[in-house]
Design an enzyme around this catalytic site. Sequence first.
Site, mmCIF file in Angstrom:
data_model
loop_
_atom_site.group_PDB
_atom_site.id
_atom_site.type_symbol
_atom_site.label_atom_id
_atom_site.label_comp_id
_atom_site.label_asym_id
_atom_site.label_seq_id
_atom_site.Cartn_x
_atom_site.Cartn_y
_atom_site.Cartn_z
ATOM 1 N N ASP A 48 12.050 2.624 7.251
ATOM 2 C CA ASP A 48 11.278 3.852 7.018
ATOM 3 C C ASP A 48 10.899 4.569 8.314
ATOM 4 O OD1 ASP A 48 11.282 3.942 4.247
ATOM 5 O OD2 ASP A 48 9.575 2.574 4.105
ATOM 6 N N HIS B 42 15.863 -1.561 3.928
ATOM 7 C CA HIS B 42 15.784 -1.682 2.486
ATOM 8 C C HIS B 42 16.621 -0.604 1.801
ATOM 9 C CE1 HIS B 42 12.510 1.048 3.574
ATOM 10 N NE2 HIS B 42 12.565 1.549 2.359
ATOM 11 N N ARG C 114 3.861 4.943 -2.372
ATOM 12 C CA ARG C 114 4.212 4.358 -1.075
ATOM 13 C C ARG C 114 3.262 4.823 0.030
ATOM 14 N NH1 ARG C 114 9.827 5.598 1.948
ATOM 15 N NH2 ARG C 114 8.536 6.801 3.372
HETATM 16 C C1 SIN Z 1 11.877 3.591 -0.305
HETATM 17 O O1 SIN Z 1 12.932 3.724 0.316
HETATM 18 O O2 SIN Z 1 10.801 3.530 0.273
HETATM 19 C C2 SIN Z 1 11.895 3.453 -1.817
HETATM 20 C C3 SIN Z 1 12.455 2.177 -2.262
HETATM 21 C C4 SIN Z 1 12.527 2.094 -3.759
HETATM 22 O O3 SIN Z 1 12.290 3.096 -4.452
HETATM 23 O O4 SIN Z 1 12.865 1.025 -4.274
#
Ligand code: SIN
Length: 301
Positions: free
Chosen positions: A124, A277, A292
């Site tokens: 991120d 991720h 988030r």
């Molecule tokens: C993200 O990339 O922060 C979202 C991940 C998700 O929606 O599973």
Amino acid sequence: MTIQTAPHSERAAQDAADQSIEIRKFDAPLGAEVIGLDLSKPLSQADFTRIHRAHLDHHVLVFRDQRITPDEQVAFSRRFGPLQIHVLHQFGLAGHPEVLIVSNIMENGTPIGLGDAGHFWHSDLSYKDKPSLGSMLHAQELPATGGDTLFANQHLAWDTLPAHLKQAVEGRAAEHTYLAKYAELQKRSPWRPNLSAEQIAQVKPVTHPIVRTHPETKRRALFVSEHFTTRVIGLPEDESSALLAELFAHSTQPEFVYRHQWRERDMVFWDNRSVMHLAAGTPDDQRRKLYRTTIEGDAPF
Ligand code: SIN
């Protein structure tokens, strides 16, 4: 933009009672479940220290069945540092600009959140001078099928990188930009608004080392991603693309990955300095909504 730590949460920590916590490691290359912690209660300094240590050791922490409000998520997140506000401020939760709504839900033909966040592997806000230390995602509404999130351990990716690739990247930097995949995502998804000149100015390309050192554990990790890394500085374009393609393929191999299958009210807290991720995707006919928060980290070195 960042929002500073609230002094009142520090006062609350001094008065808080310790909870009875157990950290249970997953049978996976990263990740652990935190059992016995209620995040709606103030976190004592001792519990904070245990969670902080577990986060450094396991990189992804899962807290089950957290009945918390956005204020409580923000307060817990702020214990780890100042919070960042996402450039797509239109998807900030009303009254909580530091909470990004991640959702595929449309209301009256308008998206309520960012529906394709995490479509490509990434860490991120790596496109900022100070990328995120960590992110917290709290499940609000989950699909009956799909919607998993995958996490890949980038310390393992570095440790196992073949010698010729280690040699090729040692001491090199790469460019990261928020706009790298924006047009491509915009073409196929309803969730990507046109960016204003002000938003574009907030996400100027930055360069970071390809191998970063975790500022707390001193472990090294690969720090390039399919989503945001565009080129290796100082290499001709063809060599840069070929090298990045090898790094992307290596860094997300199944043996580095933990796949999180969401349960109602899960809160997941990951370390963006250690993992990348990916959102595995949600069937079009199913609703998914999560909140988030992202915590500002250090400039990578
Ligand atoms: C993200 O990339 O922060 C979202 C991940 C998700 O929606 O599973």
